[in-house]
Design an enzyme around this catalytic site. Sequence first.
Site, short mmCIF file in Angstrom:
data_model
loop_
_atom_site.label_atom_id
_atom_site.label_comp_id
_atom_site.label_asym_id
_atom_site.label_seq_id
_atom_site.Cartn_x
_atom_site.Cartn_y
_atom_site.Cartn_z
N PHE B 114 0.83 -1.22 -0.10
CA PHE B 114 -0.12 0.05 -0.03
C PHE B 114 0.77 1.17 0.09
O PHE B 114 2.11 1.02 0.57
CB PHE B 114 -0.97 -0.14 1.13
CG PHE B 114 -2.28 0.05 0.85
CD1 PHE B 114 -3.09 -0.88 0.35
CD2 PHE B 114 -3.11 1.26 1.07
CE1 PHE B 114 -4.43 -0.91 -0.08
CE2 PHE B 114 -4.42 1.43 0.77
CZ PHE B 114 -4.90 0.07 0.05
N GLN B 227 -6.85 14.88 3.51
CA GLN B 227 -6.46 14.17 2.68
C GLN B 227 -7.17 14.13 1.20
O GLN B 227 -8.27 13.81 1.34
CB GLN B 227 -6.20 12.63 3.36
CG GLN B 227 -5.45 11.95 2.21
CD GLN B 227 -5.42 10.62 2.95
OE1 GLN B 227 -5.82 9.85 3.05
NE2 GLN B 227 -3.85 10.27 3.16
N HIS B 229 -7.70 11.77 -1.99
CA HIS B 229 -7.29 10.43 -2.36
C HIS B 229 -7.21 10.60 -3.92
O HIS B 229 -7.75 11.28 -4.55
CB HIS B 229 -8.42 9.63 -1.98
CG HIS B 229 -7.91 8.16 -2.18
ND1 HIS B 229 -7.62 7.43 -3.39
CD2 HIS B 229 -7.54 7.08 -1.42
CE1 HIS B 229 -7.27 6.19 -3.38
NE2 HIS B 229 -7.60 5.96 -2.00
N LEU B 239 -14.52 6.43 -4.40
CA LEU B 239 -13.29 5.97 -4.15
C LEU B 239 -12.98 4.59 -5.12
O LEU B 239 -13.93 3.71 -5.03
CB LEU B 239 -13.24 5.57 -2.75
CG LEU B 239 -11.96 5.02 -2.35
CD1 LEU B 239 -10.93 6.04 -2.67
CD2 LEU B 239 -12.07 4.25 -0.82
N GLU B 242 -7.01 2.04 -3.24
CA GLU B 242 -5.41 2.09 -3.38
C GLU B 242 -5.04 0.90 -3.77
O GLU B 242 -3.91 0.42 -4.14
CB GLU B 242 -4.77 2.85 -2.13
CG GLU B 242 -3.37 3.21 -2.29
CD GLU B 242 -2.90 3.82 -1.15
OE1 GLU B 242 -3.62 4.69 -0.53
OE2 GLU B 242 -1.72 3.90 -0.79
N ARG B 273 -0.40 9.15 -0.42
CA ARG B 273 -1.60 9.85 -1.21
C ARG B 273 -1.38 11.17 -1.43
O ARG B 273 -1.76 11.63 -2.59
CB ARG B 273 -2.87 9.45 -0.43
CG ARG B 273 -3.25 8.14 -0.42
CD ARG B 273 -4.34 7.99 0.57
NE ARG B 273 -5.01 6.64 0.56
CZ ARG B 273 -5.71 6.13 1.16
NH1 ARG B 273 -6.33 6.83 2.36
NH2 ARG B 273 -5.96 4.73 1.26
N HIS B 339 -11.07 12.96 0.99
CA HIS B 339 -11.10 11.66 1.47
C HIS B 339 -11.06 11.52 3.02
O HIS B 339 -11.82 10.82 3.61
CB HIS B 339 -9.81 10.70 0.73
CG HIS B 339 -10.16 9.35 1.28
ND1 HIS B 339 -11.13 8.48 0.88
CD2 HIS B 339 -9.06 8.34 1.77
CE1 HIS B 339 -10.97 7.13 1.22
NE2 HIS B 339 -9.55 7.08 1.90
N ARG B 381 -2.36 10.89 6.13
CA ARG B 381 -2.41 9.29 6.75
C ARG B 381 -2.04 8.29 5.64
O ARG B 381 -2.22 8.72 4.35
CB ARG B 381 -3.97 9.54 6.91
CG ARG B 381 -4.18 7.60 7.43
CD ARG B 381 -5.64 7.72 7.67
NE ARG B 381 -6.42 7.89 6.65
CZ ARG B 381 -6.93 6.80 5.73
NH1 ARG B 381 -6.31 5.79 5.76
NH2 ARG B 381 -7.78 7.18 4.90
#
Lengths: 247, 566, 132
Positions: B114, B227, B229, B239, B242, B273, B339, B381
């Site tokens: 990730f 954040q 995304h 979404l 990821e 991100r 996000h 994050r």
Amino acid sequence: MENAILRGVINLVVFRIFRFDPTKNDAPTFQTYDLPDTAGMTILDALTHIKENMDSTLSFRRSCRSAICGSCAICANGKNLLACNTQVNDLKKVKITLEPLPGFPLIRDLVIDWEPFFDQYRSVKPYLVARSTPPEKERIQDQKARKAYDEAAQCIMCSACTSSCPVVWTDGNYLGPAALTKVWRFVADDRDENTKERLAMVNNEEGVWRCHTIFRCTDSCPKNIDTAGSIESLRKKIIWHQLTGRG
Amino acid sequence: MKKHDVIIVGGGLAGLKAAWKVSEVADTAVVSKLHPLRSHTGAAQGGIAASLGNETLDSWEEHMFDTVKGSDYLGDQDAIETLVREAPKTIYDLEHLGVAFSRTEEGKIAQRPFGGHQKPRSCYAADWTGHTLLHTVYEQCIPKTIAFYDEWFALSLAVKDGICRGIVALDIRTGEVEAFHSKAVILATGGYGRAFKITSNALANTGDGLGMALRAGLPLEDMEFVQFHPTGLYRQGILLTEGARGEGGYLVNGDGDRFMKNYAPEKMELAPRDVISRAEQTEIDQGRGGEGKDFVYLDLRHLGEAKIDEKLPQTRDLAKSFMGLDPVKDLIPIQPTAHYSMGGIPTTVTGQVISDEKNTPVAGLFAAGECACISVHGANRLGTNSLLDAALFGHKAAVATIEHLNKADFHPFPEEAMIEAMTRVKWVREANGRESAPKLRHELQETMTQKCGVFRDREKLEECLAKVKELQKRLENIGIGDRSKSFNTEVTEALETQNMLEFSEIIVYGAMQRQECRGAHWRVDHPGRDDENWLKHTIAFQKKDGVELRYKDVVITRFPPKERGY
Amino acid sequence: MAAHSGLGYYLRRVLRVSLETGTMAHLLHRVTGLLIVVYLFLHIGAMSYTYFDAGSGFDDLMATFASTPFLIIDLVLFAGVMIHGLNGIRIMLFDMGYFSRRQKELFWVMMAIAATSVLIATWLVGAAHGWW
């Protein structure tokens, strides 16, 4: 005319929406709203458009708008679906009737009372029961065993299946496809140690044997889960257990 | 008046995990404006992080370093250490509860790479990890004795003399306002992506807990860090996980180039991100978007149908139903989408809410999940750390609450709280001004996305702040068409709009003051990170004459700030 | 508000449902089932004719039944029995765990068998009664 609209010569869709407010009306009515351009619009977009621009008193549930929370299940032209992932133009109709999910008590407009539905769900003990002490790390489960409950575990509890079931419409005590699929989810999970009790729970006339194999549940599942197949799997398991003397 | 030992506001992963734990010893109630199964936790796709080392050797130290670096060194390292050290146990506990994790060939929990993590440590269930977590934890709450108040909209916190005594909430179904008296309250109300136009968040994610905290005179921490995304479906913001890049997906621009080679040559598509979102926005701004428009592409075609169906079924469904495109053979247009909120209600590592920069606790008030700022995510994050945050700190808040209950009692419920909430509901329900609340909401979302988005500068932020203030004024003059008390969503939506307008001012004001680039907060007029002046948390109070900012030091234990390259 | 389950509710709803294949099979199964039951009673009635009338009445009745309109009714009945029976077999297959993901195709296979048998039966009956 229908063809002209579908070919894009005329852009107009008539929404016939079920209206009922218990504090104001004695009986439900249908109200119509014309939307001139529905290209690229989901049913949820259309409902939101109506609420924000035409009639703010229209009530409906919605949240994630990406087909995972299960809030916006409704009945459109007699078929249960999620408003958020259905394109208006995919219905290929110039008149779309939107109703609350059938088979449940009403709260208001398109909002139904889910409590009876969730009561049935809670009544089947929909949680993993493992009496053995778990290992320090994760339980080992091979990929094949994991796959056995993969489909059933993706249920979002939107209730489209249970509400679409003609048996549910005649018999309010029938557990219904959502609760039964939930039972199958745990029966099929080899980590669960409660199979005997679970099978006994549904081996009766309000359980798996009430199903008439109509497949409306499978047809209406927005996550493409074979709910009717789950019920069939439970039946097969029950019979197998009885034949082999395990039940 | 309803009375329970503990009131938990919010029925997502953090709230339910807390309820599950607290209900072992106390009379617990969960108040949630959605049925818990409708919570936005369910939309989390890619996974939940822990250094299990099931795929390759891994350690909590590495997880910690990645998280600290990902946070652009703004995360409190004591909190991050707790997060990563207790992560494996949290995952094992969840597995024991019945979470449907995907498996490795040996039958262990499968893990995949990730963004920002150097090791594959995202434990996943295909691309519906949040869904199985939410449903499993809710289901495990069923045999416990927990009072669920589903579809109750929390209005206000009853805080007086530094002690929290309960909440006031509106029963959406009947329109009645009621006080909930308690010894402790745990806030787990989730994020606020809905303040932005393009967002991956649910329509319900309106940051109501933050509005409640502000009105109770409590501060918010680090709100300027929002954040974005990188892979939101074009125009809709929905979404796409990821995990799609974790499984090997590419990002390509309008010219067909894998542009990440110019921004993060080493990590490419698996950079954090904030880095990727900025790269995408730069490509778009410089005219290299797809078809010259404001999107780039996610390319999964080389993964093949079998892998996509096994590992990313939902991604395929979403692309099909919302764009009419099939990732097996089509490029998917994507753009950055609001996000996650790194900021929130300031808490200590135990989940205890604090009322100022000196860590003064608010007795009986706890917070967990996205609405809280502990701060483990700092300025940015890492993917998969949020489910971990919610599950772990939901549990921790519960433990802290249980401890609190040992010495706490019911304090008298302040009448003012009830009166304030009732007045507000009455005002909204009877409002007959000329402004439309949905219109104000749209204007706010448009402004926030345009002016307080991926790239920020003083001018834009000033315009944004002026606009937010204008909208706050106009809100006083709204009109409501629906006078019914039965399931009146027009009223609740107006109340949500009010919450959003309140905390948006904090976001914008904090962003204006923070003159540096750190993590998700990027000021084009102040390039570079400025550790000398800005290695500190913003603690923002809403005062009568505007926002008051104070600052709090960052806790640094193991990893002193270094340059952050990927 | 009216009840949301029970026979009345079922009948009101079922008139408004979308007709997916499975639903069609369900409705056909009910309709053909009723048809067969009705026929059964008529059959018992006709047979008991001999009990009440020992004369030539029964032979006359049989002759009437061999007339073209009644033969057509017989064929309709045969179609009903085929549809009902074959769909019954389809459902039993599901209960044994087969084909639930292929229920639509299976329905049309069964209906094709039913249609073929009815065509053959029509041809045979027609040939025996000199229709062609």
